[in-house]
Design an enzyme around this catalytic site. Structure first.
Site, PDB file in Angstrom:
ATOM      1  N   GLU A 198       5.832  17.237   4.494  1.00 60.16           N
ATOM      2  CA  GLU A 198       6.369  18.582   4.285  1.00 60.16           C
ATOM      3  C   GLU A 198       7.113  18.688   2.943  1.00 60.16           C
ATOM      4  O   GLU A 198       7.519  17.683   2.364  1.00 60.16           O
ATOM      5  CB  GLU A 198       7.317  18.943   5.451  1.00 60.16           C
ATOM      6  CG  GLU A 198       7.934  20.331   5.391  1.00 60.16           C
ATOM      7  CD  GLU A 198       6.914  21.472   5.347  1.00 60.16           C
ATOM      8  OE1 GLU A 198       5.937  21.379   4.572  1.00 60.16           O
ATOM      9  OE2 GLU A 198       7.113  22.478   6.051  1.00 60.16           O
ATOM     10  N   ARG A 246       0.075  23.071  12.971  1.00 62.55           N
ATOM     11  CA  ARG A 246       1.336  22.393  12.697  1.00 62.55           C
ATOM     12  C   ARG A 246       1.555  21.345  13.784  1.00 62.55           C
ATOM     13  O   ARG A 246       0.972  21.424  14.873  1.00 62.55           O
ATOM     14  CB  ARG A 246       2.484  23.401  12.712  1.00 62.55           C
ATOM     15  CG  ARG A 246       2.504  24.267  11.467  1.00 62.55           C
ATOM     16  CD  ARG A 246       3.476  25.387  11.596  1.00 62.55           C
ATOM     17  NE  ARG A 246       4.869  24.912  11.568  1.00 62.55           N
ATOM     18  CZ  ARG A 246       5.901  25.739  11.630  1.00 62.55           C
ATOM     19  NH1 ARG A 246       5.696  27.046  11.755  1.00 62.55           N
ATOM     20  NH2 ARG A 246       7.130  25.277  11.590  1.00 62.55           N
ATOM     21  N   HIS A 247       2.427  20.397  13.494  1.00 61.44           N
ATOM     22  CA  HIS A 247       2.832  19.434  14.519  1.00 61.44           C
ATOM     23  C   HIS A 247       3.463  20.236  15.661  1.00 61.44           C
ATOM     24  O   HIS A 247       3.833  21.406  15.486  1.00 61.44           O
ATOM     25  CB  HIS A 247       3.871  18.480  13.922  1.00 61.44           C
ATOM     26  CG  HIS A 247       5.003  19.218  13.272  1.00 61.44           C
ATOM     27  ND1 HIS A 247       6.048  19.754  14.015  1.00 61.44           N
ATOM     28  CD2 HIS A 247       5.236  19.564  11.994  1.00 61.44           C
ATOM     29  CE1 HIS A 247       6.875  20.378  13.185  1.00 61.44           C
ATOM     30  NE2 HIS A 247       6.400  20.270  11.956  1.00 61.44           N
ATOM     31  N   ARG A 280       7.178  13.717  13.340  1.00 61.10           N
ATOM     32  CA  ARG A 280       6.711  14.792  14.202  1.00 61.10           C
ATOM     33  C   ARG A 280       5.197  15.006  14.106  1.00 61.10           C
ATOM     34  O   ARG A 280       4.546  15.340  15.096  1.00 61.10           O
ATOM     35  CB  ARG A 280       7.459  16.100  13.913  1.00 61.10           C
ATOM     36  CG  ARG A 280       7.514  16.504  12.436  1.00 61.10           C
ATOM     37  CD  ARG A 280       8.678  17.445  12.206  1.00 61.10           C
ATOM     38  NE  ARG A 280       8.725  18.098  10.914  1.00 61.10           N
ATOM     39  CZ  ARG A 280       9.328  17.606   9.841  1.00 61.10           C
ATOM     40  NH1 ARG A 280       9.901  16.418   9.881  1.00 61.10           N
ATOM     41  NH2 ARG A 280       9.347  18.299   8.710  1.00 61.10           N
ATOM     42  N   ASN A 331      13.148  22.124  14.535  1.00 65.15           N
ATOM     43  CA  ASN A 331      12.638  23.487  14.651  1.00 65.15           C
ATOM     44  C   ASN A 331      13.520  24.271  15.609  1.00 65.15           C
ATOM     45  O   ASN A 331      13.887  25.409  15.356  1.00 65.15           O
ATOM     46  CB  ASN A 331      11.207  23.511  15.212  1.00 65.15           C
ATOM     47  CG  ASN A 331      10.181  23.028  14.206  1.00 65.15           C
ATOM     48  OD1 ASN A 331       9.243  22.318  14.566  1.00 65.15           O
ATOM     49  ND2 ASN A 331      10.322  23.405  12.956  1.00 65.15           N
ATOM     50  N   HIS A 341       2.362  20.474   8.260  1.00 63.50           N
ATOM     51  CA  HIS A 341       3.648  21.155   8.316  1.00 63.50           C
ATOM     52  C   HIS A 341       3.499  22.558   7.733  1.00 63.50           C
ATOM     53  O   HIS A 341       2.532  22.853   7.048  1.00 63.50           O
ATOM     54  CB  HIS A 341       4.686  20.368   7.524  1.00 63.50           C
ATOM     55  CG  HIS A 341       4.796  18.945   7.944  1.00 63.50           C
ATOM     56  ND1 HIS A 341       5.772  18.499   8.809  1.00 63.50           N
ATOM     57  CD2 HIS A 341       4.045  17.859   7.644  1.00 63.50           C
ATOM     58  CE1 HIS A 341       5.615  17.201   9.001  1.00 63.50           C
ATOM     59  NE2 HIS A 341       4.583  16.785   8.311  1.00 63.50           N
TER      60      HIS A 341
END
Lengths: 437, 447
Positions: B304, B225-226, B280, B232, B370
């Site tokens: 995403e 994932r980023h 991101r 988040n 994502h």
């Protein structure tokens, strides 16, 4: 998705006796590649021959024993090859070399010339083989008799001469052999049999999938926008609004149109999006027709991101910079948190395959930006024109594939009266709309 | 798209000498078709033979002149076929008949049984032909020696016996010919040469396209994932926010990790790096690719999941503002579509071209994506059931390395501490436990 394939330049060489659909296939491939974002062009050796040697060439010109003519024909082939290489060196990504290329010697000459002059290029051969006499005769009638070579001749004379021309080629025809060490696809009897050898890379792989789905059934394709929606009336973009009263009336009239047009044929494929205005329109049509539709998210209208629900005036006021950017390059401009036309083209590609594949009539009830992309593909528009194509409300666009293009008819349907106004190709004017999505 | 095409049942039958990759192809197809949403099952004749005749079968069992054995083998094939036909006549949509089917007689028997006993079925025959001795030897080593048939033998004896078995089959092998009137595809030398005959229809065309892209280069696939983002941290969904400070640190550490994985610049240049168009992810990719000195591709298809009207809200806010939707999603997270947004099923459909691209690639692939997207990608390679997709654990600040092996993917998960750069391998069984825990918890919902 084109970013994945933009590495090497490519030459696609056609192989096959005359009237085997080589030009049809090269033009389809060219259309598909351009639409996907690869700059492509077809170089038809026959055109070069007509320009240089004139159009008064009867079948003797094609006799392999005729030394002068053979020399002239080789020269034409090399001229076309040179132009092709120049195109690739400049702005082109893919060149299609549309000629018979029926001998190993000719193919070897091309491979060697390309190696010498442009070694970084990928070469891929497409051979079309057909043994069905009916298909060949039909091809001749559809595409050759209007050919400049036969102006002034009766169709019987022309057909006979052309068949003799084919025989001249057949004398020396050598189908592609694996020992020639080239990447190829052989399409036999319009895809009944396919042989693939040594294909490499993203683009070749995609082309093979594309070619496997082609056929020559002249099924019609109907494109229509949903009926007028509340947002249409308010000049707002995006949203998932419902139909207005007028829009609902259009939907019913559209159903009646199809009932008459399809003459009771229920064997059709209907696609629509997942948005209310399209679903309601499709519901009305399907009730009258007695068919089912398929609702696909891939047909949803272009996502305007943060501009969703605003009018163009509001967008100009709130996001002046974006408004300007979009005016300048409507094709590539991506709404913040939304999509660009290029994104839509990418998204809609699977629908193109679906429509190409279908041997049944296809109806697509969708949205303006989506239909612009689909229409541009079938009607051979240049990609930069897409965002400005005229796809008005309350109109059906009927496309019937003919030999090398699509015959277009537009049917304007008045929602109130149900009156139809049919515009054929000659009277369709392409109007540039500035105030568009 | 599959709803348009669920009218006909499909039977896919393999053909080929042993150690030609038939089971590999069957299992790959099974994985792909299940992932696309079709009810698909593989019927392996070898398994039936092992159950019925036992595993102590040396090569003489496969001698065509051994009448008793031949009778037994035919019975096994028939049993497998009967189960296959029941499956298709029930709720099965696609069945794969994995066996050698090397004689015209056998193929004819199968084809006739299928057309007579199955309603509305399309058959596709896939013949795998390979004459590269090295590849065959490698196949035997990778897949046969662990086979129950050879449990008590040492590798040398097992290989010898297996080669002997292949010779038995070769004696009676008849390649598919046109006069058998079958729809088929011949894959020769792992797709170098492909011949397709009479293949029509949406799904069969898709299967062909898929098969054309398969290869056996064991290239690794990295999924991450980023780095952690500001959303988040706040437990918000959607948005196009940037990395948090920790997220930036993770990206740097990730770059360093990959430097160690690929010691030379030449190796790094081969990496195929894909990311989305969201800040991101591209920010993470920027940092990583700067360190590796390579470029990356931005694809909107990797964006995403679109959460529609819930964009920017926290889970609590969603529960309060849209209680009905919140409840609906809990009940069926796979099919639930956010209003004006997407569902997991939409995602799976959306990322299919990426699956093709990764399958095709013979070079290492790095996907910086994502959570929802990676769940779908991971599920495909890790052969999870589709229903599990929305609950799969794809933690932040960790990288998953998948290396395709014979019939599955080897997986390594490494958690990278953004501040210290410390790398800790997460054990797989721990991870499975975590998934079970999550599905039991009622209030904890992942995107």
């Amino acid at each position: 998705m084109q970013e994945l394939g933009k590495q090497q330049k490519m030459v696609i060489g056609m192989v096959g006796l005359p009237a085997r659909g080589k030009t049809y296939i090269s033009r389809k491939i060219c259309r598909y590649l351009n639409w996907m974002g690869f700059k492509s062009k077809v170089f038809n050796i026959g055109n070069y021959r007509r320009q240089i040697c004139g159009t008064d060439c009867n079948s003797n010109f094609f006799d392999p024993g005729n030394k002068d003519a053979s020399k002239a024909r080789d020269e034409c082939a090399l001229l076309a090859l040179n132009d092709m290489i120049n195109y690739l060196r400049n702005e082109g990504d893919v060149s299609l070399y549309d000629g018979t290329n029926t001998t190993k010697q000719r193919r070897k000459l091309i491979m060697e010339t390309l190696q010498q002059k442009f070694s970084e290029v990928q070469v891929f051969w497409v051979e079309s083989i057909c043994n069905d006499e009916d298909v060949i005769l039909r091809n001749i009638q559809l595409t050759k008799l209007n050919n400049p070579d036969y102006v002034g001749k009766s169709s019987d004379e022309a057909t006979q001469d052309f068949q003799q021309r084919i025989e001249q080629y057949a004398k020396v025809y050598e189908p592609i052999d694996m020992d020639e060490n080239i990447s190829f696809i052989k399409i036999i009897d319009i895809g009944n049999d396919i042989m693939i050898y040594n294909i490499q890379g993203f683009l070749q792989s995609k082309l093979v999938s594309y070619l496997m789905n082609l056929h020559i059934y002249p099924r019609p394709i109907y494109l229509s926008r949903h009926g007028e929606s509340q947002y249409n009336v308010g000049h707002k973009v995006g949203g998932d609004s419902d139909l207005t009263q007028t829009g609902l009336m259009y939907a019913k009239q559209l159903g009646k149109y199809f009932v008459q047009e399809l003459e009771g044929n229920r064997n059709i494929k209907m696609f629509t999006s997942t948005m209310q205005r399209a679903l309601r329109t499709s519901n009305e049509v399907c009730e009258l027709l007695g068919v089912e539709y398929y609702s696909l998210k891939a047909l949803d209208e272009i996502n305007p991101g943060i501009c969703d629900g605003l009018t163009y005036q509001q967008i100009a006021d709130k996001f002046p910079q974006d408004y300007e950017e979009r005016k300048m390059n409507k094709l590539t401009y991506r709404y913040p948190r939304g999509e660009s036309y290029l994104d839509v083209i990418s998204r809609v590609e699977q629908i193109i395959f679906e429509i190409e594949r279908s041997r049944l009539p296809v109806i697509v009830i969708a949205h303006q930006a989506i239909l612009r992309c689909l229409y541009a593909y079938f009607h051979e528009h240049e990609v930069p024109e897409i965002p400005k194509l005229n796809i008005p409300l309350h109109q059906v666009i009927k496309l019937v594939p003919a030999a090398y293009y699509c015959k277009e008819t537009r049917i304007k349907i008045d929602p109130m009266t149900g009156h139809w106004e049919i515009q054929d190709e000659a009277t369709i004017k392409k109007v540039k709309s500035f105030l568009d999505l | 798209m599959q709803d348009c095409h669920k009218s006909q049942k499909i039977a896919i039958c393999m053909v080929g000498l042993p150690a030609r990759g038939k089971t590999y192809i069957s299992r790959k197809l099974h994985r792909y078709l299940n992932w696309l949403g079709y009810n698909c099952k593989v019927f392996n004749i070898g398994n039936y033979r092992r159950e019925i005749c036992g595993t102590e079968c040396d090569k003489t069992f496969f001698d065509s002149k051994n009448e008793q054995a031949t009778k037994a083998r035919n019975e096994c094939a028939q049993m497998a076929l009967n189960d296959l036909i029941s499956y298709l006549n029930g709720d099965g949509e696609i069945a794969i008949f994995d066996g050698t089917n090397t004689t015209k007689q056998r193929r004819n028997m199968v084809q006739c049984s299928l057309s007579q006993q199955c309603q509305n079925v399309q058959t596709l025959w896939i013949e795998s032909i390979c004459d590269d001795a090295e590849v065959i030897q490698n196949n035997i080593r990778l897949t046969k020696l662990n086979n129950p048939d050879y449990v008590s033998m040492n590798p040398e004896d097992a290989t010898k016996d297996f080669l002997g078995r292949i010779r038995m089959y070769e004696e009676v092998y008849q390649k598919i010919e046109l006069d058998e009137n079958l729809s088929f595809i011949k894959l020769i030398n792992i797709g170098e040469d492909i011949q397709i005959h009479k293949v029509k229809g949406y799904l069969l065309s898709k299967i062909i396209s898929y098969l054309m892209n398969l290869h056996i280069y064991p290239r690794p696939i990295y999924l991450t994932r980023h780095g952690g983002s500001t959303f988040n941290q706040e437990n918000r969904v959607g948005g196009d926010c940037d990395l948090s400070q920790q997220g930036i640190q993770y990206s740097e550490q990730l770059g360093k990790f990959l430097l160690d994985e690929f010691p030379t610049q030449e190796q790094r240049n081969q990496i195929h790096c894909l990311t989305s168009t969201m800040k991101r992810a591209t920010h993470t990719a920027d940092i990583v690719c700067n360190i590796l000195k390579i470029s990356y591709l931005q694809l909107k298809t990797l964006d995403e999941i679109n959460v529609g009207i819930c964009d920017g809200l926290t889970y609590t806010q969603i529960a309060i503002q849209f209680p009905e939707d919140f409840a609906q999603r809990k009940v069926n997270k796979l099919t639930y579509r956010y209003p004006r947004g997407e569902s997991y099923l939409d995602l799976i459909s959306r990322i299919e071209p990426i699956i093709y691209e990764i399958e095709r690639s013979r070079e290492p692939v790095l996907v910086i994506g994502h959570q929802a997207i990676l769940r779908c990608l991971y599920a495909y390679f890790h052969r999870n059931e589709i229903s599990e997709v929305p609950q799969l654990e794809i933690p932040i600040h960790a990288i998953i390395k998948l290396t395709p092996a014979a019939y599955y993917c080897e997986e390594i998960r490494i958690k990278i501490d953004p501040e210290t750069g410390e790398r800790k391998q997460i054990e797989e069984d721990l991870q499975i436990e975590r998934v079970n825990l999550l599905t039991k918890k009622k209030s904890y919902i992942l995107l």
